[in-house]
Design an enzyme around this catalytic site. Structure first.
Site, mmCIF file in Angstrom:
data_model
loop_
_atom_site.group_PDB
_atom_site.id
_atom_site.type_symbol
_atom_site.label_atom_id
_atom_site.label_comp_id
_atom_site.label_asym_id
_atom_site.label_seq_id
_atom_site.Cartn_x
_atom_site.Cartn_y
_atom_site.Cartn_z
ATOM 1 C CG HIS A 42 -8.883 -0.439 4.942
ATOM 2 N ND1 HIS A 42 -8.762 -0.507 3.565
ATOM 3 C CD2 HIS A 42 -8.318 0.731 5.301
ATOM 4 C CE1 HIS A 42 -8.136 0.569 3.132
ATOM 5 N NE2 HIS A 42 -7.854 1.335 4.167
ATOM 6 C CG ASP A 43 -11.058 3.124 4.196
ATOM 7 O OD1 ASP A 43 -10.498 3.121 5.312
ATOM 8 O OD2 ASP A 43 -10.466 3.395 3.132
ATOM 9 C CG ASP A 80 -4.169 6.151 0.955
ATOM 10 O OD1 ASP A 80 -5.065 5.372 1.301
ATOM 11 O OD2 ASP A 80 -4.021 7.294 1.437
ATOM 12 C CD GLU A 116 -8.641 4.955 -1.167
ATOM 13 O OE1 GLU A 116 -9.540 4.759 -0.337
ATOM 14 O OE2 GLU A 116 -7.670 5.697 -0.929
ATOM 15 C CG ASP A 158 -2.186 0.673 1.113
ATOM 16 O OD1 ASP A 158 -2.194 1.769 0.524
ATOM 17 O OD2 ASP A 158 -3.201 0.137 1.596
HETATM 18 C C1 NOJ Z 1 -7.719 5.919 2.327
HETATM 19 C C2 NOJ Z 1 -7.455 4.759 3.219
HETATM 20 O O1 NOJ Z 1 -8.063 3.627 2.694
HETATM 21 C C3 NOJ Z 1 -7.976 5.129 4.589
HETATM 22 O O2 NOJ Z 1 -7.961 4.040 5.463
HETATM 23 C C4 NOJ Z 1 -7.151 6.260 5.108
HETATM 24 O O3 NOJ Z 1 -7.678 6.704 6.343
HETATM 25 C C5 NOJ Z 1 -7.127 7.429 4.139
HETATM 26 N N1 NOJ Z 1 -6.932 7.019 2.790
HETATM 27 C C6 NOJ Z 1 -6.011 8.362 4.457
HETATM 28 O O4 NOJ Z 1 -4.787 7.783 4.106
#
Ligand code: NOJ
Length: 530
Positions: free
Chosen positions: A329-330, A200, A268, A98
């Site tokens: 994970h979000d 990210d 992402e 990542d």
């Molecule tokens: C996206 C990530 O998936 C998330 O977990 C993170 O808090 C934010 N970007 C900031 O890096």
């Protein structure tokens, strides 16, 4: 056309803190992941993507990187990493890291220097601006985690920009030194042998050069996260991002010239489809896979999904490879959104659509969002904007491996509670049960790998029939039909006659005719009779 491993393959996202602890500190680590590689292989996925494992104060659980070329001691050492990478490759699996290019940790030595004085050589590595005339922040940009995205620095009398926490200052990607250093970081890991990166918040890394106010969002309503008060028109998705993505791509492609050793970049990006498509590249190729998150937010209805899939397919630029995601994970887990019965159908959808699927660890067990007692909340997002349902701890809980203490995850106290049903919902138990959602995932992955029509074939006849979503996949002479009942009532659907390869439910018919009565929450993969 043979296609690359990442086109044929299925990616499995591991949240390293929660996969397997090997030293009893309650936090998963690299040696733990290595111990579980046989299980990963048995599941039938092709690549693992690890959420960040780099040194970090963990203000945002590793998405605040303090050293881009090291390993956080909670997870192990560089030697542990090299061992894990070799063990992964020895099993024919790939490993993705990542990469967090938008921001570092405020504890990164670069930022410590940058904030030391206005004339520090690293001052321009971050985004510093004078206060507005009234002394307030330079503009109205809001952090994705709530509050102004600007933090006042009394020592040097300026504000710095942070799209996320104030402990995550944004890097200045318009500075050529930053750009060169970050690209070199990718080179460092690629040379070590990693097979690619998930990048990210790729759409965030370049902001409008003159920092104008963002427009108000007319659709904002109280109860929504504060970030939605404005539209991120000027703070994200700026045209200059594409040249950066192209530079990363050129580097990755330069490493991946041997067949089977191609490197993949996954961006992402949370944007509407037409904007998302730009990230495949404009003048030059961009990332290989701009993450397609539409299934996470979609209304779960056959007509909506049929339209969404067809629209996405039609929007793909020539040569672009699709991809699909059900969870990460979000975001709330798929079993929490749809219920376990329909999560099985969703798994069949994810693993039979055209394009690279990403499967989130634990979703193969049908884990729902785990309730976190208030005094155990860890996620800064929940702590900053409590009670809005934004917290991500519920989807990051430890992997339940078996019914021994702490589900075999750790001999110590797990950093987050386990799913309450871990004594029955765990890998060892569900593996023995041929009708478990885990066994279904394994069967789906086996079928996908056994049929080129599923892994690399074309998609056609995407349609809805009442609650049933239907589409065909084909390659050379092979033609498969998917019939997915998204509803919880039986439904007699039109079908092409053929042999049933797999059902989401037990006791499926061996063959079907021109109509088939699908049971509630039943999905079928049918090999169409020639
Ligand atoms: C996206 C990530 O998936 C998330 O977990 C993170 O808090 C934010 N970007 C900031 O890096």
């Amino acid at each position: 056309m043979s296609r690359t491993w990442w086109q044929r393959g299925v990616i499995y996202q591991i949240y390293p803190r929660s996969f397997q602890d090997s030293n009893g500190d309650g936090i998963g680590d690299l040696a733990g992941i290595e111990r579980r590689l046989d299980d990963v292989q048995a599941l039938g996925v092709d690549a693992i993507w690890l959420s960040p494992i780099f040194p970090s104060p963990m203000a945002d659980f590793g998405y605040d990187v303090a050293d881009y070329r090291g390993i956080h001691p909670d997870f192990g050492t560089l030697e542990d990493f090299d061992r894990l990478l070799a063990a992964t490759h020895a099993r024919g699996l790939k490993l993705l890291l990542d990469f967090v290019p938008n921001h570092s940790s405020s504890a990164h030595p670069w930022f410590v220097e940058s904030r030391a004085s206005r004339d520090n050589p690293r001052r321009d590595w971050y985004l510093w601006r004078d206060a507005a005339a009234d002394g307030g922040p330079p503009n109205n940009w809001i952090s994705d985690f709530g509050g102004s995205a600007w933090e006042w620095d009394a020592t040097t009398g300026q504000y710095y920009y942070h799209a996320f926490l104030k402990e995550q200052p944004d890097l200045n990607w318009r500075n050529p030194e930053v750009r060169a250093e970050m690209i070199d970081t990718l080179r460092f890991w690629l040379a070590r042998g990693v097979d690619g990166f998930r990048i990210d918040v790729l759409w965030h890394i370049i902001k409008s050069a003159d920092f104008p106010d963002n427009p108000a969002n007319p659709d904002y309503r109280p109860g929504m996260a504060e970030m939605f008060k404005v539209l991120q028109h000027h703070s994200t998705d700026q045209p200059d991002v594409h040249a950066i993505a192209a530079e990363m791509r050129a580097l990755a492609d330069g490493f991946g010239t041997t067949p089977g050793r191609e490197r993949v970049l996954i961006g992402e990006i949370y944007l509407p489809v037409e904007r998302l498509m730009q990230y495949y590249g404009r003048e030059a190729p961009g990332v290989h896979l701009p993450f397609n998150f539409q299934l996470i937010d979609a209304q779960w209805n056959a007509r909506v999904l049929a339209d969404l899939i067809a629209t996405y397919e039609a929007a793909l630029p020539a040569g672009a490879w699709p991809n699909w995601v059900l969870g990460n994970h979000d975001r709330p887990r798929v079993a929490a959104r749809l219920g376990e019965a329909q999560a099985r159908v969703a798994a069949m959808l994810l693993l039979t659509l055209r394009g690279t699927p990403t499967l989130y660890y634990g979703d193969e067990l049908g884990i729902a969002d785990v309730p976190i007692p208030p005094d155990q909340v860890q996620d800064p997002r929940e702590l900053r904007e409590p009670g809005l349902g934004l917290g991500r701890d519920p989807v990051r809980t430890p992997m339940p491996w078996d019914d021994t203490g702490n589900a075999g995850f750790s001999t110590g106290t797990p950093w987050l509670p386990l799913n309450p049903d871990w004594r029955t919902r765990n890998v060892a138990g569900m593996r023995q049960d041929p009708v478990s959602i885990l066994s279904l995932h394994r069967a789906l992955l086996t079928v996908r790998h056994a049929h080129d029509a599923l892994s690399i074939g074309a998609i056609a006849r995407i349609a809805d029939d009442g609650p049933v979503l239907r589409y065909e996949r084909s390659h050379q002479r092979e033609r498969l039909q998917m019939l997915l009942n998204l509803g919880d009532a039986p439904y007699a659907a039109e079908a092409a006659p053929g042999r049933v390869l797999l059902s989401t439910l037990a006791d499926a018919p061996r063959t079907i005719g021109a109509t088939v009565t699908l049971r509630p929450n039943e999905g079928l993969i049918v090999e169409i009779a020639p």
